[in-house]
Write a protein that holds these residues in place. Structure first.
Motif, PDB file in Angstrom:
ATOM      1  N   GLY A  10     -85.762  64.408  66.361  1.00  0.00           N
ATOM      2  CA  GLY A  10     -85.576  65.457  67.355  1.00  0.00           C
ATOM      3  C   GLY A  10     -84.180  66.053  67.357  1.00  0.00           C
ATOM      4  O   GLY A  10     -83.907  66.985  68.103  1.00  0.00           O
ATOM      5  N   SER A  11     -83.301  65.541  66.531  1.00  0.00           N
ATOM      6  CA  SER A  11     -81.923  66.014  66.530  1.00  0.00           C
ATOM      7  C   SER A  11     -81.839  67.508  66.212  1.00  0.00           C
ATOM      8  O   SER A  11     -82.344  67.955  65.192  1.00  0.00           O
ATOM      9  CB  SER A  11     -81.101  65.245  65.497  1.00  0.00           C
ATOM     10  N   PRO A  12     -81.187  68.283  67.054  1.00  0.00           N
ATOM     11  CA  PRO A  12     -80.997  69.698  66.724  1.00  0.00           C
ATOM     12  C   PRO A  12     -79.938  69.896  65.646  1.00  0.00           C
ATOM     13  O   PRO A  12     -79.873  70.958  65.034  1.00  0.00           O
ATOM     14  CB  PRO A  12     -80.564  70.328  68.047  1.00  0.00           C
ATOM     15  N   ARG A  13     -79.119  68.862  65.395  1.00  0.00           N
ATOM     16  CA  ARG A  13     -78.064  68.954  64.390  1.00  0.00           C
ATOM     17  C   ARG A  13     -78.496  68.230  63.123  1.00  0.00           C
ATOM     18  O   ARG A  13     -78.752  67.034  63.145  1.00  0.00           O
ATOM     19  CB  ARG A  13     -76.766  68.313  64.881  1.00  0.00           C
ATOM     20  N   LYS A  14     -78.557  68.962  62.013  1.00  0.00           N
ATOM     21  CA  LYS A  14     -78.783  68.310  60.731  1.00  0.00           C
ATOM     22  C   LYS A  14     -77.580  67.413  60.475  1.00  0.00           C
ATOM     23  O   LYS A  14     -76.434  67.840  60.639  1.00  0.00           O
ATOM     24  CB  LYS A  14     -78.936  69.346  59.618  1.00  0.00           C
ATOM     25  N   GLN A  15     -77.854  66.162  60.115  1.00  0.00           N
ATOM     26  CA  GLN A  15     -76.815  65.159  59.925  1.00  0.00           C
ATOM     27  C   GLN A  15     -76.127  64.802  61.245  1.00  0.00           C
ATOM     28  O   GLN A  15     -75.001  64.297  61.248  1.00  0.00           O
ATOM     29  CB  GLN A  15     -75.789  65.598  58.872  1.00  0.00           C
ATOM     30  N   GLY A  16     -76.815  65.090  62.359  1.00  0.00           N
ATOM     31  CA  GLY A  16     -76.341  64.610  63.652  1.00  0.00           C
ATOM     32  C   GLY A  16     -76.539  63.106  63.707  1.00  0.00           C
ATOM     33  O   GLY A  16     -77.138  62.497  62.806  1.00  0.00           O
ATOM     34  N   ASN A  17     -76.076  62.479  64.750  1.00  0.00           N
ATOM     35  CA  ASN A  17     -76.088  61.023  64.820  1.00  0.00           C
ATOM     36  C   ASN A  17     -77.487  60.422  64.781  1.00  0.00           C
ATOM     37  O   ASN A  17     -77.739  59.495  64.016  1.00  0.00           O
ATOM     38  CB  ASN A  17     -75.304  60.563  66.044  1.00  0.00           C
ATOM     39  N   SER A  18     -78.405  60.943  65.559  1.00  0.00           N
ATOM     40  CA  SER A  18     -79.763  60.381  65.518  1.00  0.00           C
ATOM     41  C   SER A  18     -80.443  60.718  64.194  1.00  0.00           C
ATOM     42  O   SER A  18     -81.215  59.910  63.657  1.00  0.00           O
ATOM     43  CB  SER A  18     -80.596  60.833  66.719  1.00  0.00           C
ATOM     44  N   ASP A  19     -80.142  61.870  63.633  1.00  0.00           N
ATOM     45  CA  ASP A  19     -80.711  62.259  62.336  1.00  0.00           C
ATOM     46  C   ASP A  19     -80.216  61.330  61.219  1.00  0.00           C
ATOM     47  O   ASP A  19     -80.984  60.939  60.343  1.00  0.00           O
ATOM     48  CB  ASP A  19     -80.358  63.718  62.034  1.00  0.00           C
ATOM     49  N   LEU A  20     -78.947  60.959  61.268  1.00  0.00           N
ATOM     50  CA  LEU A  20     -78.400  60.030  60.279  1.00  0.00           C
ATOM     51  C   LEU A  20     -79.059  58.649  60.387  1.00  0.00           C
ATOM     52  O   LEU A  20     -79.337  58.004  59.374  1.00  0.00           O
ATOM     53  CB  LEU A  20     -76.884  59.901  60.437  1.00  0.00           C
ATOM     54  N   LEU A  21     -79.328  58.216  61.596  1.00  0.00           N
ATOM     55  CA  LEU A  21     -80.025  56.946  61.774  1.00  0.00           C
ATOM     56  C   LEU A  21     -81.445  57.024  61.219  1.00  0.00           C
ATOM     57  O   LEU A  21     -81.942  56.054  60.637  1.00  0.00           O
ATOM     58  CB  LEU A  21     -80.036  56.527  63.241  1.00  0.00           C
ATOM     59  N   VAL A  81     -91.890  56.917  64.141  1.00  0.00           N
ATOM     60  CA  VAL A  81     -90.521  56.761  64.614  1.00  0.00           C
ATOM     61  C   VAL A  81     -90.174  58.013  65.418  1.00  0.00           C
ATOM     62  O   VAL A  81     -90.281  59.127  64.905  1.00  0.00           O
ATOM     63  CB  VAL A  81     -89.529  56.606  63.434  1.00  0.00           C
ATOM     64  N   LEU A  82     -89.794  57.815  66.667  1.00  0.00           N
ATOM     65  CA  LEU A  82     -89.367  58.917  67.521  1.00  0.00           C
ATOM     66  C   LEU A  82     -87.860  58.805  67.703  1.00  0.00           C
ATOM     67  O   LEU A  82     -87.365  57.746  68.121  1.00  0.00           O
ATOM     68  CB  LEU A  82     -90.061  58.847  68.889  1.00  0.00           C
ATOM     69  N   ALA A  83     -87.138  59.870  67.384  1.00  0.00           N
ATOM     70  CA  ALA A  83     -85.677  59.833  67.457  1.00  0.00           C
ATOM     71  C   ALA A  83     -85.159  61.049  68.216  1.00  0.00           C
ATOM     72  O   ALA A  83     -85.602  62.171  67.971  1.00  0.00           O
ATOM     73  CB  ALA A  83     -85.086  59.812  66.054  1.00  0.00           C
ATOM     74  N   SER A  84     -84.220  60.779  69.116  1.00  0.00           N
ATOM     75  CA  SER A  84     -83.659  61.868  69.902  1.00  0.00           C
ATOM     76  C   SER A  84     -82.261  61.519  70.385  1.00  0.00           C
ATOM     77  O   SER A  84     -81.997  60.371  70.744  1.00  0.00           O
ATOM     78  CB  SER A  84     -84.538  62.140  71.133  1.00  0.00           C
ATOM     79  N   PRO A  85     -81.393  62.542  70.438  1.00  0.00           N
ATOM     80  CA  PRO A  85     -80.167  62.347  71.195  1.00  0.00           C
ATOM     81  C   PRO A  85     -80.528  62.346  72.679  1.00  0.00           C
ATOM     82  O   PRO A  85     -81.577  62.872  73.062  1.00  0.00           O
ATOM     83  CB  PRO A  85     -79.328  63.578  70.829  1.00  0.00           C
ATOM     84  N   VAL A  86     -79.684  61.738  73.478  1.00  0.00           N
ATOM     85  CA  VAL A  86     -79.919  61.713  74.921  1.00  0.00           C
ATOM     86  C   VAL A  86     -79.301  62.969  75.532  1.00  0.00           C
ATOM     87  O   VAL A  86     -78.109  63.214  75.390  1.00  0.00           O
ATOM     88  CB  VAL A  86     -79.301  60.440  75.552  1.00  0.00           C
ATOM     89  N   TYR A  87     -80.142  63.750  76.181  1.00  0.00           N
ATOM     90  CA  TYR A  87     -79.690  64.946  76.896  1.00  0.00           C
ATOM     91  C   TYR A  87     -80.028  64.771  78.367  1.00  0.00           C
ATOM     92  O   TYR A  87     -81.208  64.690  78.720  1.00  0.00           O
ATOM     93  CB  TYR A  87     -80.406  66.194  76.364  1.00  0.00           C
ATOM     94  N   PHE A  88     -79.025  64.698  79.207  1.00  0.00           N
ATOM     95  CA  PHE A  88     -79.223  64.504  80.641  1.00  0.00           C
ATOM     96  C   PHE A  88     -80.179  63.344  80.909  1.00  0.00           C
ATOM     97  O   PHE A  88     -81.125  63.453  81.677  1.00  0.00           O
ATOM     98  CB  PHE A  88     -79.690  65.799  81.311  1.00  0.00           C
ATOM     99  N   TYR A  89     -79.940  62.246  80.209  1.00  0.00           N
ATOM    100  CA  TYR A  89     -80.681  60.993  80.351  1.00  0.00           C
ATOM    101  C   TYR A  89     -82.126  61.077  79.891  1.00  0.00           C
ATOM    102  O   TYR A  89     -82.953  60.249  80.271  1.00  0.00           O
ATOM    103  CB  TYR A  89     -80.611  60.463  81.790  1.00  0.00           C
ATOM    104  N   SER A  90     -82.442  62.054  79.055  1.00  0.00           N
ATOM    105  CA  SER A  90     -83.819  62.190  78.594  1.00  0.00           C
ATOM    106  C   SER A  90     -83.845  62.617  77.128  1.00  0.00           C
ATOM    107  O   SER A  90     -82.798  62.767  76.505  1.00  0.00           O
ATOM    108  CB  SER A  90     -84.556  63.222  79.464  1.00  0.00           C
ATOM    109  N   ILE A  91     -85.058  62.798  76.585  1.00  0.00           N
ATOM    110  CA  ILE A  91     -85.186  63.265  75.211  1.00  0.00           C
ATOM    111  C   ILE A  91     -84.900  64.761  75.158  1.00  0.00           C
ATOM    112  O   ILE A  91     -84.960  65.451  76.174  1.00  0.00           O
ATOM    113  CB  ILE A  91     -86.580  62.957  74.616  1.00  0.00           C
ATOM    114  N   ASP A  92     -84.607  65.241  73.961  1.00  0.00           N
ATOM    115  CA  ASP A  92     -84.295  66.664  73.843  1.00  0.00           C
ATOM    116  C   ASP A  92     -85.562  67.514  73.821  1.00  0.00           C
ATOM    117  O   ASP A  92     -86.681  67.011  73.635  1.00  0.00           O
ATOM    118  CB  ASP A  92     -83.401  66.929  72.628  1.00  0.00           C
ATOM    119  N   ALA A  93     -85.385  68.792  74.041  1.00  0.00           N
ATOM    120  CA  ALA A  93     -86.506  69.727  74.180  1.00  0.00           C
ATOM    121  C   ALA A  93     -87.345  69.833  72.911  1.00  0.00           C
ATOM    122  O   ALA A  93     -88.570  69.999  72.982  1.00  0.00           O
ATOM    123  CB  ALA A  93     -85.985  71.113  74.577  1.00  0.00           C
TER     124      ALA A  93
END
Length: 178
Positions: A10-21, A81-93
């Protein structure tokens, strides 16, 4: 036994932290001989559910975008596998849209091993409780879902910061041990 693994990043950033994981989980799973596909949701066209419920009659969503293909992969995989950065204590849009749109065929998503990957700038695991509850809420709707692992990538904000943490090794090992 070879398993079919679907990683929904779910990472909006390619090579963002959750995407790297996700990449490290995938590397481990591939080395273990599994079939793995990672979908970067940000790169797909997935509209929000409009709650028209036409899918109740047809079993198909009336919105024509990439979700039909993603949905079939969700049905066909053994491991999700569900992956997301935390946005306002929840999953991203981005990931939430995929989960919501799965309503058209949600009863066909069955017997999945579930893994969750979360990253946050906050350094406390408790900051991820609501995000984890969202993942578990979806899994509660998946008949036969079994939670197999959770990765908490805490204290990372800038893209790539996760590289300097033990989470990278944890993600690799988790993928290798699917």
């Amino acid at each position: 036994m070879t398993k079919k693994i679907l990683i929904l990043s779910g990472s909006p950033r390619k090579q963002g932290n959750s995407d790297l994981l996700c990449d490290e989980f995938m590397r481990g799973a591939l080395e273990a001989g599994h079939e793995v596909e990672k979908i970067r949701v940000q790169e797909k066209k997935v509209a929000c559910c409009t709650a028209c419920y036409a899918c109740r009659d047809t079993g198909n969503c009336v919105i024509k975008d990439d979700m039909a293909d993603i949905m079939q992969k969700m049905i066909d995989c053994d491991v999700m596998v569900l992956a997301s950065p935390v946005y306002f204590y929840s999953i991203d849009a981005q990931l939430k849209a995929v989960i919501d749109r799965s309503v058209c065929r949600w009863t066909e998503v069955k017997n999945k091993e579930m893994y969750y990957i979360m990253t946050a700038a906050d350094g406390e695991k408790e900051s991820m409780d609501t995000t984890l509850a969202c993942f578990r809420g979806y899994a509660d709707c998946v008949e036969g879902a079994i939670e197999k692992g959770i990765i908490y990538g805490t204290g990372v904000y800038h893209a790539g910061e996760i590289k300097n943490t033990m989470c990278m090794q944890e993600a690799y090992e988790m993928g290798k041990n699917v």
